[in-house]
Design an enzyme around this catalytic site. Structure first.
Site, PDB file in Angstrom:
ATOM      1  N   THR A 134      50.603 -28.070  15.667  1.00  0.00           N
ATOM      2  CA  THR A 134      50.184 -28.421  17.033  1.00  0.00           C
ATOM      3  C   THR A 134      51.237 -29.278  17.733  1.00  0.00           C
ATOM      4  O   THR A 134      51.994 -30.009  17.070  1.00  0.00           O
ATOM      5  CB  THR A 134      48.857 -29.215  16.950  1.00  0.00           C
ATOM      6  OG1 THR A 134      48.603 -29.831  18.203  1.00  0.00           O
ATOM      7  CG2 THR A 134      48.923 -30.332  15.912  1.00  0.00           C
ATOM      8  N   ASP A 135      51.238 -29.237  19.055  1.00  0.00           N
ATOM      9  CA  ASP A 135      52.137 -30.113  19.827  1.00  0.00           C
ATOM     10  C   ASP A 135      51.711 -31.580  19.724  1.00  0.00           C
ATOM     11  O   ASP A 135      52.478 -32.476  20.079  1.00  0.00           O
ATOM     12  CB  ASP A 135      52.197 -29.675  21.295  1.00  0.00           C
ATOM     13  CG  ASP A 135      50.859 -29.710  22.023  1.00  0.00           C
ATOM     14  OD1 ASP A 135      49.822 -29.993  21.381  1.00  0.00           O
ATOM     15  OD2 ASP A 135      50.850 -29.450  23.248  1.00  0.00           O
ATOM     16  N   GLU A 136      50.483 -31.812  19.224  1.00  0.00           N
ATOM     17  CA  GLU A 136      49.990 -33.198  19.197  1.00  0.00           C
ATOM     18  C   GLU A 136      50.779 -34.075  18.222  1.00  0.00           C
ATOM     19  O   GLU A 136      50.721 -35.297  18.289  1.00  0.00           O
ATOM     20  CB  GLU A 136      48.482 -33.228  18.888  1.00  0.00           C
ATOM     21  CG  GLU A 136      47.716 -32.425  19.930  1.00  0.00           C
ATOM     22  CD  GLU A 136      46.205 -32.560  19.868  1.00  0.00           C
ATOM     23  OE1 GLU A 136      45.707 -33.599  19.413  1.00  0.00           O
ATOM     24  OE2 GLU A 136      45.519 -31.613  20.294  1.00  0.00           O
ATOM     25  N   TYR A 159      43.689 -36.719  13.522  1.00  0.00           N
ATOM     26  CA  TYR A 159      43.995 -35.276  13.511  1.00  0.00           C
ATOM     27  C   TYR A 159      45.501 -35.052  13.567  1.00  0.00           C
ATOM     28  O   TYR A 159      46.077 -34.373  12.714  1.00  0.00           O
ATOM     29  CB  TYR A 159      43.306 -34.571  14.687  1.00  0.00           C
ATOM     30  CG  TYR A 159      43.846 -33.174  14.950  1.00  0.00           C
ATOM     31  CD1 TYR A 159      43.714 -32.164  13.999  1.00  0.00           C
ATOM     32  CD2 TYR A 159      44.514 -32.862  16.148  1.00  0.00           C
ATOM     33  CE1 TYR A 159      44.216 -30.873  14.233  1.00  0.00           C
ATOM     34  CE2 TYR A 159      45.013 -31.579  16.392  1.00  0.00           C
ATOM     35  CZ  TYR A 159      44.864 -30.603  15.427  1.00  0.00           C
ATOM     36  OH  TYR A 159      45.371 -29.335  15.655  1.00  0.00           O
ATOM     37  N   LYS A 163      48.139 -33.493  10.783  1.00  0.00           N
ATOM     38  CA  LYS A 163      48.947 -32.292  11.019  1.00  0.00           C
ATOM     39  C   LYS A 163      50.441 -32.633  10.877  1.00  0.00           C
ATOM     40  O   LYS A 163      51.209 -31.849  10.322  1.00  0.00           O
ATOM     41  CB  LYS A 163      48.674 -31.716  12.411  1.00  0.00           C
ATOM     42  CG  LYS A 163      47.309 -31.072  12.588  1.00  0.00           C
ATOM     43  CD  LYS A 163      47.057 -29.863  11.711  1.00  0.00           C
ATOM     44  CE  LYS A 163      47.874 -28.649  12.097  1.00  0.00           C
ATOM     45  NZ  LYS A 163      47.468 -27.431  11.327  1.00  0.00           N
TER      46      LYS A 163
HETATM   47  P1  NAD Z   1      39.118 -23.989  14.112  1.00  0.00           P
HETATM   48  O1  NAD Z   1      38.561 -25.338  13.847  1.00  0.00           O
HETATM   49  O2  NAD Z   1      38.461 -23.099  15.131  1.00  0.00           O
HETATM   50  O3  NAD Z   1      39.187 -23.144  12.752  1.00  0.00           O
HETATM   51  C1  NAD Z   1      39.596 -23.715  11.549  1.00  0.00           C
HETATM   52  C2  NAD Z   1      39.189 -22.771  10.419  1.00  0.00           C
HETATM   53  O4  NAD Z   1      39.628 -23.352   9.171  1.00  0.00           O
HETATM   54  C3  NAD Z   1      37.674 -22.576  10.307  1.00  0.00           C
HETATM   55  O5  NAD Z   1      37.373 -21.204  10.127  1.00  0.00           O
HETATM   56  C4  NAD Z   1      37.279 -23.385   9.068  1.00  0.00           C
HETATM   57  O6  NAD Z   1      36.168 -22.856   8.379  1.00  0.00           O
HETATM   58  C5  NAD Z   1      38.558 -23.281   8.234  1.00  0.00           C
HETATM   59  N1  NAD Z   1      38.712 -24.403   7.291  1.00  0.00           N
HETATM   60  C6  NAD Z   1      38.573 -25.725   7.550  1.00  0.00           C
HETATM   61  N2  NAD Z   1      38.758 -26.435   6.418  1.00  0.00           N
HETATM   62  C7  NAD Z   1      39.042 -25.543   5.441  1.00  0.00           C
HETATM   63  C8  NAD Z   1      39.350 -25.662   4.071  1.00  0.00           C
HETATM   64  N3  NAD Z   1      39.399 -26.866   3.468  1.00  0.00           N
HETATM   65  N4  NAD Z   1      39.614 -24.546   3.355  1.00  0.00           N
HETATM   66  C9  NAD Z   1      39.557 -23.317   3.958  1.00  0.00           C
HETATM   67  N5  NAD Z   1      39.262 -23.147   5.244  1.00  0.00           N
HETATM   68  C10 NAD Z   1      39.005 -24.247   5.989  1.00  0.00           C
HETATM   69  O7  NAD Z   1      40.651 -24.236  14.490  1.00  0.00           O
HETATM   70  P2  NAD Z   1      41.605 -23.442  15.474  1.00  0.00           P
HETATM   71  O8  NAD Z   1      41.459 -24.002  16.822  1.00  0.00           O
HETATM   72  O9  NAD Z   1      41.449 -21.992  15.253  1.00  0.00           O
HETATM   73  O10 NAD Z   1      43.028 -23.910  14.917  1.00  0.00           O
HETATM   74  C11 NAD Z   1      43.677 -23.189  13.881  1.00  0.00           C
HETATM   75  C12 NAD Z   1      44.998 -23.872  13.552  1.00  0.00           C
HETATM   76  O11 NAD Z   1      45.818 -23.910  14.722  1.00  0.00           O
HETATM   77  C13 NAD Z   1      44.849 -25.306  13.064  1.00  0.00           C
HETATM   78  O12 NAD Z   1      45.773 -25.510  12.025  1.00  0.00           O
HETATM   79  C14 NAD Z   1      45.184 -26.142  14.284  1.00  0.00           C
HETATM   80  O13 NAD Z   1      45.746 -27.378  13.910  1.00  0.00           O
HETATM   81  C15 NAD Z   1      46.213 -25.255  14.975  1.00  0.00           C
HETATM   82  N6  NAD Z   1      46.297 -25.407  16.439  1.00  0.00           N
HETATM   83  C16 NAD Z   1      45.169 -25.289  17.215  1.00  0.00           C
HETATM   84  C17 NAD Z   1      45.291 -25.383  18.607  1.00  0.00           C
HETATM   85  C18 NAD Z   1      44.090 -25.210  19.512  1.00  0.00           C
HETATM   86  O14 NAD Z   1      44.205 -25.378  20.725  1.00  0.00           O
HETATM   87  N7  NAD Z   1      42.921 -24.833  19.012  1.00  0.00           N
HETATM   88  C19 NAD Z   1      46.539 -25.621  19.190  1.00  0.00           C
HETATM   89  C20 NAD Z   1      47.660 -25.741  18.351  1.00  0.00           C
HETATM   90  C21 NAD Z   1      47.524 -25.619  16.984  1.00  0.00           C
HETATM   91  P1  TYD Z   2      39.930 -30.814  23.418  1.00  0.00           P
HETATM   92  O1  TYD Z   2      39.475 -29.446  23.808  1.00  0.00           O
HETATM   93  O2  TYD Z   2      39.100 -31.600  22.458  1.00  0.00           O
HETATM   94  O3  TYD Z   2      41.435 -30.661  22.894  1.00  0.00           O
HETATM   95  P2  TYD Z   2      42.554 -31.812  22.509  1.00  0.00           P
HETATM   96  O4  TYD Z   2      41.913 -33.121  22.440  1.00  0.00           O
HETATM   97  O5  TYD Z   2      43.031 -31.336  21.179  1.00  0.00           O
HETATM   98  O6  TYD Z   2      43.601 -31.703  23.581  1.00  0.00           O
HETATM   99  O7  TYD Z   2      40.093 -31.688  24.731  1.00  0.00           O
HETATM  100  C1  TYD Z   2      40.947 -31.309  25.782  1.00  0.00           C
HETATM  101  C2  TYD Z   2      40.984 -32.435  26.800  1.00  0.00           C
HETATM  102  O8  TYD Z   2      39.689 -32.556  27.389  1.00  0.00           O
HETATM  103  C3  TYD Z   2      41.272 -33.789  26.174  1.00  0.00           C
HETATM  104  O9  TYD Z   2      42.065 -34.547  27.090  1.00  0.00           O
HETATM  105  C4  TYD Z   2      39.902 -34.438  26.032  1.00  0.00           C
HETATM  106  C5  TYD Z   2      39.126 -33.865  27.201  1.00  0.00           C
HETATM  107  N1  TYD Z   2      37.677 -33.687  26.996  1.00  0.00           N
HETATM  108  C6  TYD Z   2      36.757 -34.199  27.935  1.00  0.00           C
HETATM  109  O10 TYD Z   2      37.139 -34.831  28.918  1.00  0.00           O
HETATM  110  N2  TYD Z   2      35.427 -33.985  27.713  1.00  0.00           N
HETATM  111  C7  TYD Z   2      34.959 -33.295  26.625  1.00  0.00           C
HETATM  112  O11 TYD Z   2      33.720 -33.144  26.466  1.00  0.00           O
HETATM  113  C8  TYD Z   2      35.909 -32.755  25.691  1.00  0.00           C
HETATM  114  C9  TYD Z   2      35.452 -31.993  24.479  1.00  0.00           C
HETATM  115  C10 TYD Z   2      37.258 -32.968  25.921  1.00  0.00           C
END
Ligand code: NAD
Ligand code: TYD
Length: 354
Positions: A134-136, A159, A163
């Site tokens: 992630t960019d975070e 988080y 990561k």
């Molecule tokens: P998500 O929370 O929707 O899905 C995570 C999946 O991992 C779930 O299916 C969960 O059951 C599985 N999981 C969790 N713990 C586990 C374990 N111990 N063993 C096996 N499986 C396990 O997450 P997402 O949004 O799909 O993100 C997927 C990846 O992409 C993550 O690594 C996250 O850090 C990265 N990412 C997400 C975003 C975003 O915007 N969602 C952006 C950048 C990077």
């Molecule tokens: P989120 O979807 O949790 O992603 P991330 O924190 O990983 O960027 O949140 C996106 C942005 O929205 C973040 O600045 C937090 C804000 N946010 C709210 O203001 N209200 C909410 O209920 C949620 C879930 C997020």
């Protein structure tokens, strides 16, 4: 260009993972894809209903910290690639319960790295361990500037620090053991199948149901939003063509202040439901800010564009409108996630095979 016969995807039942599995099955007809997922609250097998009978797809319920299981999977399926997405992924939950994040994101990643290194000990060849991050990890930006692949790590939530730790582990396995790896760091994703505790699906659902729209702080935090299918395409390209040991930033060049994005969602959902313009603005509720809330994320994605030819395929307005339509047309999916009914799907489909 690499070619794989057997790909392990971790976390494939989650939001991004389900799109990645679908993309790999479509784009790579020579590959088998095994989905290892623990089915935590975030894992939802109904996200993959359309591929579950595909003979090139298999689902395994299990934890990435389970070294014996992973060793057995490498032996059974002779994976030549790992695409590692499994993670605890929600910042708010990491503030409530950081230990689960350290266990899955750090120890789980180390367990997978060790398993790959051991299974591939006879020669790495064209095999690759691809870590999705992630960019975070880069921390928080002020009003100006973009994260590049050279930006120093400065994670600020449990988080993002878990990561960041996993990224460091991946690089250290590369440098110490020669494990072929690639890493990508992506901005916020949006699209179908996202768990509705994240901003966009949560707001769509609450606007639909006329429930309060909780905006943290003043809503001035900025995120760079990318359509999840574009992320999945980038992952497919990096997996097959990314340089060994290299990191790629992925982003949408699409920054939105949270409050502006919520107004746009109100406009789209109200329009789709035939309500008067601005009808749901009354639902906006400013709530206590998230602890340590990062102000702004924004990605410089020029490396992946220059080196691998990837750019986002659709404009945000188009992707956001399609996303709103998807959630409104798939109210059953939203409701089953909210009620918890989706957790029974595994029992129904796979329970009798254990
Ligand atoms: P998500 O929370 O929707 O899905 C995570 C999946 O991992 C779930 O299916 C969960 O059951 C599985 N999981 C969790 N713990 C586990 C374990 N111990 N063993 C096996 N499986 C396990 O997450 P997402 O949004 O799909 O993100 C997927 C990846 O992409 C993550 O690594 C996250 O850090 C990265 N990412 C997400 C975003 C975003 O915007 N969602 C952006 C950048 C990077
Ligand atoms: P989120 O979807 O949790 O992603 P991330 O924190 O990983 O960027 O949140 C996106 C942005 O929205 C973040 O600045 C937090 C804000 N946010 C709210 O203001 N209200 C909410 O209920 C949620 C879930 C997020």
């Amino acid at each position: 260009m690499r070619n794989f016969k057997s790909i392990l995807v971790t976390g494939g039942a989650g939001f991004i993972g389900s799109h990645v599995i679908r993309k790999l099955l479509i784009n790579r007809p020579e590959a088998k894809v095994v989905n290892l997922d623990a089915l935590t609250y975030a894992g939802n097998l109904t996200n993959l209903r359309d591929v579950e009978t595909n003979s090139r797809y298999a689902f395994v319920k299990g934890d990435i910290q389970d070294a014996a299981l992973i060793e057995k999977l490498f032996a059974d399926y002779t994976f030549d690639a790992v695409v590692h997405l499994a993670a605890e992924s929600h910042v708010d939950r990491s503030i409530e319960n950081p230990m689960a994040f350290l266990q899955t994101n750090i120890l789980g990643t180390a367990t997978l790295l060790n398993a790959a290194r051991t299974a591939w000990a006879e020669g790495f060849g064209d095999r690759i361990f691809y870590h999705i991050s992630t960019d975070e990890v880069y921390g928080s930006l002020e009003a100006d500037g973009l994260f590049t692949e050279e930006t120093a790590y400065d994670p600020r939530s449990p988080y993002s620090s878990s990561k960041a730790s996993s990224d460091h582990l991946v690089r250290s396995w590369h440098h110490t053991y020669g494990l072929p790896v690639v890493i990508s760091n992506c901005s916020n994703n949006y699209g179908a199948f996202q768990f509705p505790e994240k901003l966009i699906p949560l707001m769509i659902r609450n606007i639909r149901d006329e429930m309060p729209l909780p905006i943290y702080g003043e809503g001035i935090n900025v995120r760079d939003w990318l359509w999840v299918e574009d992320h999945a395409s980038a992952i497919d390209i990096i997996l097959h063509a990314g340089a060994n040991g290299r990191t790629y930033n992925i982003g949408g060049l699409n920054e939105w202040k949270n409050i502006d994005l919520v107004h746009e969602l109100i406009r789209l959902v109200d329009k789709a439901l035939g309500r008067p313009e601005g009808y749901s603005k009354k639902l906006i509720t400013f709530v206590k800010d998230r602890s340590g809330h990062d102000l702004r994320y924004a990605i410089d994605a020029s490396r992946i564009e220059k080196e691998l030819g990837w750019t986002p395929s659709i404009k945000f307005e188009e992707g956001l409108a399609a996303t709103v339509d998807w959630y409104l047309n798939n109210g059953d999916w939203l409701d089953s996630v909210t009620s918890g009914a989706y957790q029974k799907y595994y029992e129904t489909m796979y329970g009798n095979r254990e």
